[in-house]
Design a protein around this motif. Structure first.
Motif, PDB file in Angstrom:
ATOM      1  N   THR A  68       0.839  -1.189   0.000  1.00  0.00           N
ATOM      2  CA  THR A  68       0.000   0.000   0.000  1.00  0.00           C
ATOM      3  C   THR A  68       0.876   1.241   0.000  1.00  0.00           C
ATOM      4  N   ARG A  69       0.486   2.215  -0.817  1.00  0.00           N
ATOM      5  CA  ARG A  69       1.176   3.497  -0.864  1.00  0.00           C
ATOM      6  C   ARG A  69       0.169   4.571  -0.494  1.00  0.00           C
ATOM      7  N   SER A  81      -4.879   6.057   0.225  1.00  0.00           N
ATOM      8  CA  SER A  81      -3.999   4.898   0.117  1.00  0.00           C
ATOM      9  C   SER A  81      -4.429   4.059  -1.078  1.00  0.00           C
ATOM     10  N   GLN A 119       1.773   6.196  -7.231  1.00  0.00           N
ATOM     11  CA  GLN A 119       2.721   5.645  -6.263  1.00  0.00           C
ATOM     12  C   GLN A 119       2.534   4.135  -6.136  1.00  0.00           C
ATOM     13  N   GLY A 120       1.283   3.705  -6.103  1.00  0.00           N
ATOM     14  CA  GLY A 120       1.007   2.274  -6.003  1.00  0.00           C
ATOM     15  C   GLY A 120       1.516   1.519  -7.217  1.00  0.00           C
ATOM     16  N   GLY A 123       5.059   1.100  -7.223  1.00  0.00           N
ATOM     17  CA  GLY A 123       5.486   0.102  -6.250  1.00  0.00           C
ATOM     18  C   GLY A 123       5.714  -1.267  -6.866  1.00  0.00           C
ATOM     19  N   PRO A 162       9.231   4.558  -9.730  1.00  0.00           N
ATOM     20  CA  PRO A 162       9.114   5.282  -8.462  1.00  0.00           C
ATOM     21  C   PRO A 162       9.599   6.731  -8.590  1.00  0.00           C
TER      22      PRO A 162
END
Length: 182
Positions: A68-69, A81, A119-120, A123, A162
């Motif tokens: 989770t981000r 999130s 962001q997720g 990841g 990222p």
């Protein structure tokens, strides 16, 4: 009565919604009793014993957190999130959001949700590069896994790196919240 009249009446018989006096006391809800699910066959004590043996449930939260981000606005009023597949998992609001109008709150959530999604998705880069199965498989094939994975994720799957996700967040924060530090 001619043949056409009897055919017309038979065609409309399906539209006859009159209720027999014998069935008038029953309600539609009563009919649902037939479909009540049966009680589970496992006794309560056995369920408790199964729960006690399952110590992995504590680790589920840790595992989920690793995938989770979360992106939070500088004011700390809204946090979104997202999982590494890009889906939004959770939105947290502080009591201070009541100072925002509905449209401002919606806009804030949407902007942060997009950043959390990026962001997720980014990841996945970290996950695949750190996954021992993936890196071991690449090594066994004699392939430079890092370059291959990076090319696959960026060009084949269209995933942000990222660094790209962080740069986009910095850009949005700089433009959106530049005057908030006064």
């Amino acid at each position: 009565m001619n043949h056409a009249d009897s055919t017309d009446r038979d065609d409309f018989a399906a539209l006859d919604f009159t209720v027999d006096d014998d069935l008038a006391d029953e309600t539609g809800v009563d009919a649902l009793d037939e479909y009540t699910p049966a009680e589970p066959e496992v006794a309560g004590a056995e369920l408790e014993a199964q729960d006690e043996d399952d110590d992995d449930t504590a680790d589920d939260g840790d595992i989920l957190a690793a995938y989770t981000r979360t992106v939070t606005n500088p004011a700390g009023t809204v946090s979104v999130s997202a999982l590494i597949d890009g889906s939004v998992r959770q939105i947290d609001l502080s009591p201070a959001v009541t100072k925002l109008s509905e449209s401002q709150l919606i806009d804030e959530i949407l902007v942060l949700a997009h950043l959390a999604q990026q962001q997720g998705l980014a990841g996945q880069h970290s996950y695949l590069r750190e996954n021992e199965f993936v890196t071991g498989s690449m090594d066994a094939l004699g392939v430079d896994g890092d370059d291959l994975l990076r090319d696959l994720m960026e060009n084949g799957m269209g995933l942000p790196t990222p660094e790209q996700a962080a740069a986009e967040q910095a850009e949005v924060f700089a433009a959106r919240y530049a005057g908030d530090n006064d």
